[in-house]
Design a protein around this motif. Structure first.
Motif, PDB file in Angstrom:
ATOM      1  N   SER A  16      45.505  32.229  40.904  1.00  0.00           N
ATOM      2  CA  SER A  16      44.393  31.666  39.724  1.00  0.00           C
ATOM      3  C   SER A  16      44.794  30.112  39.813  1.00  0.00           C
ATOM      4  O   SER A  16      45.632  29.564  40.415  1.00  0.00           O
ATOM      5  CB  SER A  16      44.835  32.059  38.597  1.00  0.00           C
ATOM      6  OG  SER A  16      45.793  31.492  37.998  1.00  0.00           O
ATOM      7  N   ILE A  23      46.573  36.359  33.674  1.00  0.00           N
ATOM      8  CA  ILE A  23      45.087  36.655  33.851  1.00  0.00           C
ATOM      9  C   ILE A  23      44.563  37.072  32.308  1.00  0.00           C
ATOM     10  O   ILE A  23      45.177  37.850  31.724  1.00  0.00           O
ATOM     11  CB  ILE A  23      44.950  37.762  34.591  1.00  0.00           C
ATOM     12  CG1 ILE A  23      45.385  37.518  36.204  1.00  0.00           C
ATOM     13  CG2 ILE A  23      43.538  38.487  34.659  1.00  0.00           C
ATOM     14  CD1 ILE A  23      44.573  36.233  36.752  1.00  0.00           C
ATOM     15  N   LYS A  26      37.700  38.734  30.912  1.00  0.00           N
ATOM     16  CA  LYS A  26      36.625  38.790  32.035  1.00  0.00           C
ATOM     17  C   LYS A  26      35.546  37.996  31.869  1.00  0.00           C
ATOM     18  O   LYS A  26      35.235  38.023  30.387  1.00  0.00           O
ATOM     19  CB  LYS A  26      36.694  40.381  32.065  1.00  0.00           C
ATOM     20  CG  LYS A  26      35.584  40.556  33.281  1.00  0.00           C
ATOM     21  CD  LYS A  26      35.146  42.313  32.969  1.00  0.00           C
ATOM     22  CE  LYS A  26      34.188  42.529  34.167  1.00  0.00           C
ATOM     23  NZ  LYS A  26      33.817  44.028  34.104  1.00  0.00           N
ATOM     24  N   ASN A 201      36.274  43.221  38.370  1.00  0.00           N
ATOM     25  CA  ASN A 201      36.612  42.330  37.292  1.00  0.00           C
ATOM     26  C   ASN A 201      36.771  40.968  37.562  1.00  0.00           C
ATOM     27  O   ASN A 201      38.153  40.405  37.496  1.00  0.00           O
ATOM     28  CB  ASN A 201      37.842  43.015  36.602  1.00  0.00           C
ATOM     29  CG  ASN A 201      37.831  44.227  35.888  1.00  0.00           C
ATOM     30  OD1 ASN A 201      36.784  45.107  36.226  1.00  0.00           O
ATOM     31  ND2 ASN A 201      38.633  44.625  34.921  1.00  0.00           N
ATOM     32  N   PHE A 203      36.982  36.860  37.526  1.00  0.00           N
ATOM     33  CA  PHE A 203      37.247  35.787  36.699  1.00  0.00           C
ATOM     34  C   PHE A 203      36.999  34.411  37.219  1.00  0.00           C
ATOM     35  O   PHE A 203      37.007  34.156  38.285  1.00  0.00           O
ATOM     36  CB  PHE A 203      38.725  35.845  36.096  1.00  0.00           C
ATOM     37  CG  PHE A 203      39.275  37.147  35.491  1.00  0.00           C
ATOM     38  CD1 PHE A 203      39.231  36.950  33.998  1.00  0.00           C
ATOM     39  CD2 PHE A 203      39.327  38.454  35.968  1.00  0.00           C
ATOM     40  CE1 PHE A 203      39.806  38.193  33.294  1.00  0.00           C
ATOM     41  CE2 PHE A 203      39.994  39.481  35.249  1.00  0.00           C
ATOM     42  CZ  PHE A 203      39.860  39.287  33.945  1.00  0.00           C
ATOM     43  N   LYS A 212      40.355  40.476  39.536  1.00  0.00           N
ATOM     44  CA  LYS A 212      41.612  41.094  38.982  1.00  0.00           C
ATOM     45  C   LYS A 212      42.119  42.256  39.381  1.00  0.00           C
ATOM     46  O   LYS A 212      43.222  42.451  39.538  1.00  0.00           O
ATOM     47  CB  LYS A 212      41.147  41.160  37.229  1.00  0.00           C
ATOM     48  CG  LYS A 212      42.667  41.614  36.639  1.00  0.00           C
ATOM     49  CD  LYS A 212      42.384  41.578  35.040  1.00  0.00           C
ATOM     50  CE  LYS A 212      43.605  41.808  34.317  1.00  0.00           C
ATOM     51  NZ  LYS A 212      43.329  42.052  32.908  1.00  0.00           N
ATOM     52  N   ARG A 228      47.012  45.284  40.283  1.00  0.00           N
ATOM     53  CA  ARG A 228      46.539  44.597  39.140  1.00  0.00           C
ATOM     54  C   ARG A 228      47.264  43.256  39.137  1.00  0.00           C
ATOM     55  O   ARG A 228      48.509  43.181  39.126  1.00  0.00           O
ATOM     56  CB  ARG A 228      46.781  45.472  37.986  1.00  0.00           C
ATOM     57  CG  ARG A 228      45.911  46.676  37.787  1.00  0.00           C
ATOM     58  CD  ARG A 228      46.428  47.635  36.481  1.00  0.00           C
ATOM     59  NE  ARG A 228      45.656  48.752  36.103  1.00  0.00           N
ATOM     60  CZ  ARG A 228      46.177  49.716  36.576  1.00  0.00           C
ATOM     61  NH1 ARG A 228      47.135  49.930  37.336  1.00  0.00           N
ATOM     62  NH2 ARG A 228      45.403  50.933  36.711  1.00  0.00           N
ATOM     63  N   ILE A 229      46.567  42.335  38.831  1.00  0.00           N
ATOM     64  CA  ILE A 229      47.275  41.132  39.030  1.00  0.00           C
ATOM     65  C   ILE A 229      47.716  40.656  37.543  1.00  0.00           C
ATOM     66  O   ILE A 229      46.793  40.316  36.532  1.00  0.00           O
ATOM     67  CB  ILE A 229      46.521  39.865  39.592  1.00  0.00           C
ATOM     68  CG1 ILE A 229      45.918  40.549  41.001  1.00  0.00           C
ATOM     69  CG2 ILE A 229      47.133  38.433  39.916  1.00  0.00           C
ATOM     70  CD1 ILE A 229      46.865  40.615  41.845  1.00  0.00           C
TER      71      ILE A 229
END
Length: 254
Positions: A16, A23, A26, A201, A203, A212, A228-229
């Motif tokens: 990111s 995170i 959304k 998902n 972002f 995500k 999953r981040i």
């Protein structure tokens, strides 16, 4: 050992913008980084691997015929081609540390006190992927340098691309509004689907969109991986360094 390499290839580590960010919410809007009128160029403008990043925490779930396992990990990426990945048990004990660059693979197996070493040719020979395709694990688009944007139009909001990158056939579905890849299939022998990656998902992070959650299906080995981040640092100013395990047994990856 195969499990370690599978996680290396399919562990989708997404960065990111802004320093040390969790995170969050959304969004469904467009990226702000649509700088080019050329459709494909605007998709490439959102590639995460255009700069260095540090994913501080990611959860990985691996499902195979013999059961389910969960890991946590982190990854450092030093532009343009160096990756350092640490994989840990849920209790936080590091099991493996993996380095990969344009021409080298090194793996410290800390549990068994072994160090694997080889070249990037190992990925192509054993898993059908080349080092140049690794940015796929971040949701980036990878194209042959000679690929030219054509006059195809979006159909039902999707833009489809078929291309060959260093002998690997890739089929992309691109969301025309987001200008991001939402699905990529790697074809085995140019005909049968081998690896399928779905990105979900999305972002808004700074000027780009990122997924995500990434889901990977490996039909050849009947393996499913979900990533999953949780926490990332981008941009990152550090450097990647791999320290071989002292006294480890050396094993060549062939």
């Amino acid at each position: 050992m195969r499990k370690i390499i599978l996680i290396l290839i399919f562990g989708i580590f997404i960065g990111s913008c802004s320093v040390t960010k969790n995170i969050g919410k959304k969004v469904s809007g467009n990226s702000n980084k649509l700088l080019s009128g050329n459709f494909i160029e605007s998709v490439k403008n959102q590639n995460l691997t255009d700069s260095s990043f540090f994913i501080q925490k990611v959860e990985i779930e691996v499902i195979t015929d013999i059961g389910k396992e969960k890991f946590i990990g982190n990854v450092k990426f030093e532009y343009p081609d160096k990756y350092l990945i640490s994989l840990k048990s849920r209790s936080g004990i590091e099991g493996a540390r993996i380095f990969i660059s344009k021409d080298t693979i090194l793996v410290n197996d800390r549990i068994n006190k072994k160090m694997y070493f080889g070249t990037a040719v190992y990925l192509k020979k054993n898993y059908g992927l080349t080092q140049s395709c690794l940015p796929l694990i971040f949701g980036d688009i990878v194209l042959d340098k000679n690929y030219e944007d054509d006059a195809e139009k979006c159909t039902e909001g999707k833009f489809n691309i078929n291309c060959i990158v260093n002998g690997v056939k890739l089929n992309y579905d691109i969301d025309c509004q987001k200008r991001k890849v939402v699905l990529v299939n790697q074809m085995n022998n140019f005909v049968q689907q081998d690896i399928r990656i779905k990105y979900n998902n999305f972002f808004n992070i700074g000027d780009i969109l990122i997924p995500k959650i990434v889901e990977i299906e490996d039909s050849q080995y009947n393996t499913n991986i979900k990533v999953r981040i949780l926490k990332v640092e981008f941009p990152w100013k550090g450097t990647v360094k791999f320290i071989p395990g002292k006294g480890y047994e050396l094993i060549e990856l062939l």
